[in-house]
Design a protein around this motif. Structure first.
Motif, mmCIF file in Angstrom:
data_model
loop_
_atom_site.group_PDB
_atom_site.id
_atom_site.type_symbol
_atom_site.label_atom_id
_atom_site.label_comp_id
_atom_site.label_asym_id
_atom_site.label_seq_id
_atom_site.Cartn_x
_atom_site.Cartn_y
_atom_site.Cartn_z
ATOM 1 N N PRO A 160 0.836 -1.208 0.000
ATOM 2 C CA PRO A 160 0.000 0.000 0.000
ATOM 3 C C PRO A 160 0.867 1.253 0.000
ATOM 4 C CG PRO A 160 -0.727 -1.577 1.676
ATOM 5 C CD PRO A 160 0.585 -2.073 1.164
ATOM 6 N N THR A 161 0.368 2.314 -0.600
ATOM 7 C CA THR A 161 1.147 3.545 -0.707
ATOM 8 C C THR A 161 1.409 4.185 0.648
ATOM 9 O OG1 THR A 161 -0.931 4.746 -1.109
ATOM 10 C CG2 THR A 161 0.337 4.034 -3.035
ATOM 11 N N ALA A 162 0.599 3.856 1.665
ATOM 12 C CA ALA A 162 0.778 4.446 2.990
ATOM 13 C C ALA A 162 1.660 3.602 3.903
ATOM 14 C CB ALA A 162 -0.584 4.663 3.653
ATOM 15 N N ALA A 163 2.240 2.524 3.397
ATOM 16 C CA ALA A 163 3.072 1.648 4.230
ATOM 17 C C ALA A 163 4.355 2.360 4.653
ATOM 18 C CB ALA A 163 3.410 0.366 3.473
ATOM 19 N N GLY A 164 4.971 1.869 5.743
ATOM 20 C CA GLY A 164 6.200 2.468 6.255
ATOM 21 C C GLY A 164 7.061 1.440 6.957
ATOM 22 N N ARG A 165 7.984 1.930 7.767
ATOM 23 C CA ARG A 165 8.917 1.037 8.464
ATOM 24 C C ARG A 165 8.212 0.103 9.436
ATOM 25 N NH1 ARG A 165 14.211 2.122 7.801
ATOM 26 N NH2 ARG A 165 14.753 4.082 6.785
ATOM 27 N N ALA A 166 7.062 0.516 9.973
ATOM 28 C CA ALA A 166 6.364 -0.301 10.970
ATOM 29 C C ALA A 166 5.737 -1.547 10.362
ATOM 30 C CB ALA A 166 5.290 0.532 11.668
ATOM 31 N N ASP A 167 5.510 -1.557 9.060
ATOM 32 C CA ASP A 167 4.930 -2.735 8.422
ATOM 33 C C ASP A 167 5.942 -3.877 8.424
ATOM 34 O OD1 ASP A 167 2.194 -1.963 6.863
ATOM 35 O OD2 ASP A 167 3.540 -0.248 7.041
ATOM 36 N N ARG A 168 5.432 -5.095 8.565
ATOM 37 C CA ARG A 168 6.328 -6.237 8.746
ATOM 38 C C ARG A 168 7.041 -6.651 7.459
ATOM 39 N NH1 ARG A 168 4.652 -12.258 11.068
ATOM 40 N NH2 ARG A 168 6.722 -13.203 10.789
ATOM 41 N N ASP A 169 6.287 -6.856 6.389
ATOM 42 C CA ASP A 169 6.872 -7.419 5.175
ATOM 43 C C ASP A 169 6.922 -6.427 4.016
ATOM 44 O OD1 ASP A 169 7.264 -9.965 6.327
ATOM 45 O OD2 ASP A 169 5.153 -10.432 6.027
ATOM 46 N N LYS A 170 5.863 -5.692 3.807
ATOM 47 C CA LYS A 170 5.756 -4.835 2.623
ATOM 48 C C LYS A 170 6.177 -3.411 2.966
ATOM 49 C CE LYS A 170 2.127 -7.814 0.812
ATOM 50 N NZ LYS A 170 0.722 -7.945 0.426
ATOM 51 N N LYS A 171 7.398 -3.072 2.558
ATOM 52 C CA LYS A 171 7.974 -1.781 2.937
ATOM 53 C C LYS A 171 8.499 -0.989 1.744
ATOM 54 C CE LYS A 171 9.429 -3.438 7.507
ATOM 55 N NZ LYS A 171 10.547 -3.512 8.483
ATOM 56 N N ILE A 172 8.159 -1.399 0.545
ATOM 57 C CA ILE A 172 8.610 -0.681 -0.650
ATOM 58 C C ILE A 172 7.398 0.026 -1.248
ATOM 59 C CG2 ILE A 172 9.712 -0.877 -2.906
ATOM 60 C CD1 ILE A 172 11.004 -3.451 -1.967
ATOM 61 N N THR A 173 7.312 1.317 -1.061
ATOM 62 C CA THR A 173 6.148 2.078 -1.508
ATOM 63 C C THR A 173 6.497 2.872 -2.759
ATOM 64 O OG1 THR A 173 6.724 3.953 -0.075
ATOM 65 C CG2 THR A 173 5.259 2.281 0.834
ATOM 66 N N ARG A 174 5.502 3.127 -3.565
ATOM 67 C CA ARG A 174 5.704 3.895 -4.795
ATOM 68 C C ARG A 174 4.876 5.180 -4.757
ATOM 69 N NH1 ARG A 174 2.487 -0.248 -5.592
ATOM 70 N NH2 ARG A 174 0.424 0.026 -6.521
ATOM 71 N N ARG A 175 5.391 6.178 -5.443
ATOM 72 C CA ARG A 175 4.666 7.430 -5.603
ATOM 73 C C ARG A 175 3.897 7.327 -6.922
ATOM 74 N NH1 ARG A 175 9.742 8.532 -3.922
ATOM 75 N NH2 ARG A 175 10.455 9.245 -5.980
ATOM 76 N N VAL A 176 2.592 7.066 -6.787
ATOM 77 C CA VAL A 176 1.772 6.668 -7.928
ATOM 78 C C VAL A 176 1.832 7.690 -9.060
ATOM 79 C CG1 VAL A 176 -0.555 6.096 -8.690
ATOM 80 C CG2 VAL A 176 0.241 5.330 -6.451
ATOM 81 N N HIS A 177 1.669 8.964 -8.750
ATOM 82 C CA HIS A 177 1.626 9.984 -9.801
ATOM 83 C C HIS A 177 2.980 10.125 -10.477
ATOM 84 C CE1 HIS A 177 -2.429 11.066 -8.725
ATOM 85 N NE2 HIS A 177 -2.070 11.283 -7.468
ATOM 86 N N ASP A 178 4.049 9.962 -9.725
ATOM 87 C CA ASP A 178 5.380 10.027 -10.329
ATOM 88 C C ASP A 178 5.613 8.860 -11.273
ATOM 89 O OD1 ASP A 178 5.883 12.317 -8.928
ATOM 90 O OD2 ASP A 178 7.052 11.355 -7.340
ATOM 91 N N VAL A 179 5.093 7.682 -10.910
ATOM 92 C CA VAL A 179 5.236 6.516 -11.782
ATOM 93 C C VAL A 179 4.452 6.727 -13.082
ATOM 94 C CG1 VAL A 179 4.683 4.062 -12.042
ATOM 95 C CG2 VAL A 179 5.686 4.893 -9.913
ATOM 96 N N GLU A 180 3.247 7.279 -12.989
ATOM 97 C CA GLU A 180 2.453 7.533 -14.188
ATOM 98 C C GLU A 180 3.141 8.550 -15.098
ATOM 99 O OE1 GLU A 180 -1.271 8.755 -12.563
ATOM 100 O OE2 GLU A 180 -2.069 6.697 -12.477
ATOM 101 N N ASP A 181 3.722 9.589 -14.512
ATOM 102 C CA ASP A 181 4.404 10.609 -15.313
ATOM 103 C C ASP A 181 5.643 10.055 -16.007
ATOM 104 O OD1 ASP A 181 2.506 12.428 -14.570
ATOM 105 O OD2 ASP A 181 3.709 13.352 -12.980
ATOM 106 N N LEU A 182 6.226 8.981 -15.462
ATOM 107 C CA LEU A 182 7.457 8.436 -16.024
ATOM 108 C C LEU A 182 7.269 7.932 -17.448
ATOM 109 C CD1 LEU A 182 10.393 7.462 -15.788
ATOM 110 C CD2 LEU A 182 9.535 5.375 -14.716
ATOM 111 N N LEU A 183 6.076 7.435 -17.786
ATOM 112 C CA LEU A 183 5.866 6.905 -19.125
ATOM 113 C C LEU A 183 5.976 7.982 -20.193
ATOM 114 C CD1 LEU A 183 2.950 4.338 -18.670
ATOM 115 C CD2 LEU A 183 5.364 3.877 -19.045
ATOM 116 N N VAL A 184 5.716 9.223 -19.845
ATOM 117 C CA VAL A 184 5.802 10.312 -20.819
ATOM 118 C C VAL A 184 7.259 10.729 -21.035
ATOM 119 C CG1 VAL A 184 5.031 12.659 -21.383
ATOM 120 C CG2 VAL A 184 3.513 11.107 -20.148
#
Length: 331
Positions: free
Chosen positions: A135-159
């Motif tokens: 999830p985009t709101a995940a952080g260090r406190a989460d046990r397994d999933k700690k790699i978050t993405r900035r959704v709008h930045d990823v979408e802009d990358l295709l351009v």
């Protein structure tokens, strides 16, 4: 009885003056050397490096073996080479070719921390899915999933690669809009029967400039084909105009996109910059796109577009399950 093996070579009769030997010390052999060309494209363009910069890694750097860039590279190269299923990587991680392409310093995996992982340099499916499902709101406190993405930045990358492919500003481009069917295999979340495609599928939104994908948005099939188009058009046009202020843009689409909201958006942009945008679309039937308008593309960029296409906004986001008649005329 123990089998007797000739570990050196087999000697066959000579053909003319040529000696024929069968040697078995050829080392690791691959029949898919094209992956190395994709790596060379990445070294020149840096698309995956830019992609990795749009993620935040909350993991402890002293306890990990695969960086975010290596995880994303493994996934994107797999998509570009036709290995779409994450389960495929449990076998592919034994392939030193993939490890070399990803950038592993030890392609054989003999230096892995855990004994059970030795001989498998790339990541397995359980590690590889974290950038997609965190999830985009995940952080260090989460046990397994700690790699978050900035959704709008990823979408802009295709351009961005499309802009980088042209050293000089273009005067005119054509943006092609389409909704295509992506068949479901099994009972995935958001599975829905699509009457036109005659099967269960998703309905991704694609926006292309020639061979360059500018938008690849995965959507369920129980919505209007044009749903979400206005939002993505506004984002893409703003990004293109920021780089090329005098650019003229033509929108080309079939009747699925002849919607009032899309036409109004086109008129607004046209009046803000006269001659800057026009729409071309039939009232029925489909348009055949002839010829590229923005140059060529490579397998690496297509693999990246498919990653963005398949990545959900968050692991808790459920698809729109409203009936089709409620989703009509959405844009």
């Amino acid at each position: 009885m123990q089998t007797e093996c000739n570990a050196a070579y087999l000697d066959f009769p000579m053909v003319g003056r040529r000696e024929i030997l069968a040697d078995f010390d050829g080392g690791d052999i691959t029949s898919d050397g094209g992956a190395l060309l994709l790596r060379q494209v990445e070294q020149i363009t840096g698309i995956l490096r830019q992609f990795a910069d749009r993620f935040t890694d909350h993991r402890d750097s002293e306890l990990i073996e695969h960086t975010v860039e290596e995880l994303l590279a493994q996934r994107v190269y797999g998509l570009a080479l036709g290995d779409e299923d994450l389960h495929d990587h449990d076998d592919l991680r034994r392939d030193p070719r993939l490890a070399a392409v990803v950038g592993e310093l030890d392609p054989t995996g003999q230096s892995r921390m855990r004994t059970r992982d030795r001989g498998k340099a790339p990541a397995g499916k359980s590690t590889l899915n974290r950038p997609e499902l965190t999830p985009t709101a995940a952080g260090r406190a989460d046990r397994d999933k700690k790699i978050t993405r900035r959704v709008h930045d990823v979408e802009d990358l295709l351009v961005r690669p499309s802009l980088q492919a042209h050293p000089r500003p273009l005067e005119h481009i054509v943006l092609d809009l389409d909704a295509t069917d992506d068949p479901n295999h099994g009972h995935q979340l958001g599975r829905f029967f699509h009457g036109y495609s005659k099967g269960y599928c998703d309905l991704p939104l694609d926006i292309f400039c020639g061979d360059h994908p500018l938008c690849a948005k995965l959507r369920p099939a129980d919505i209007d084909a044009s749903a979400g188009t206005v939002k993505h058009l506004q984002r893409i046009v703003a990004q293109l105009r920021q780089a090329w202020p005098e650019l003229k843009i033509t929108l080309r689409a079939d009747s699925d996109f002849c919607r009032e909201a899309i036409m109004a958006c086109t008129d607004l942009i046209h009046h803000a910059r006269p001659g800057g945008m026009q729409a071309v679309g039939p009232l029925s039937g489909r348009i055949v796109v002839r010829g590229p308008s923005c140059g060529g593309a490579d397998g690496l960029r297509r693999g990246l577009a498919r990653w963005v296409d398949h990545a959900p906004t968050s692991s808790t986001e459920a698809p729109d399950r409203r009936p089709t008649d409620r989703a009509r005329n959405r844009a």
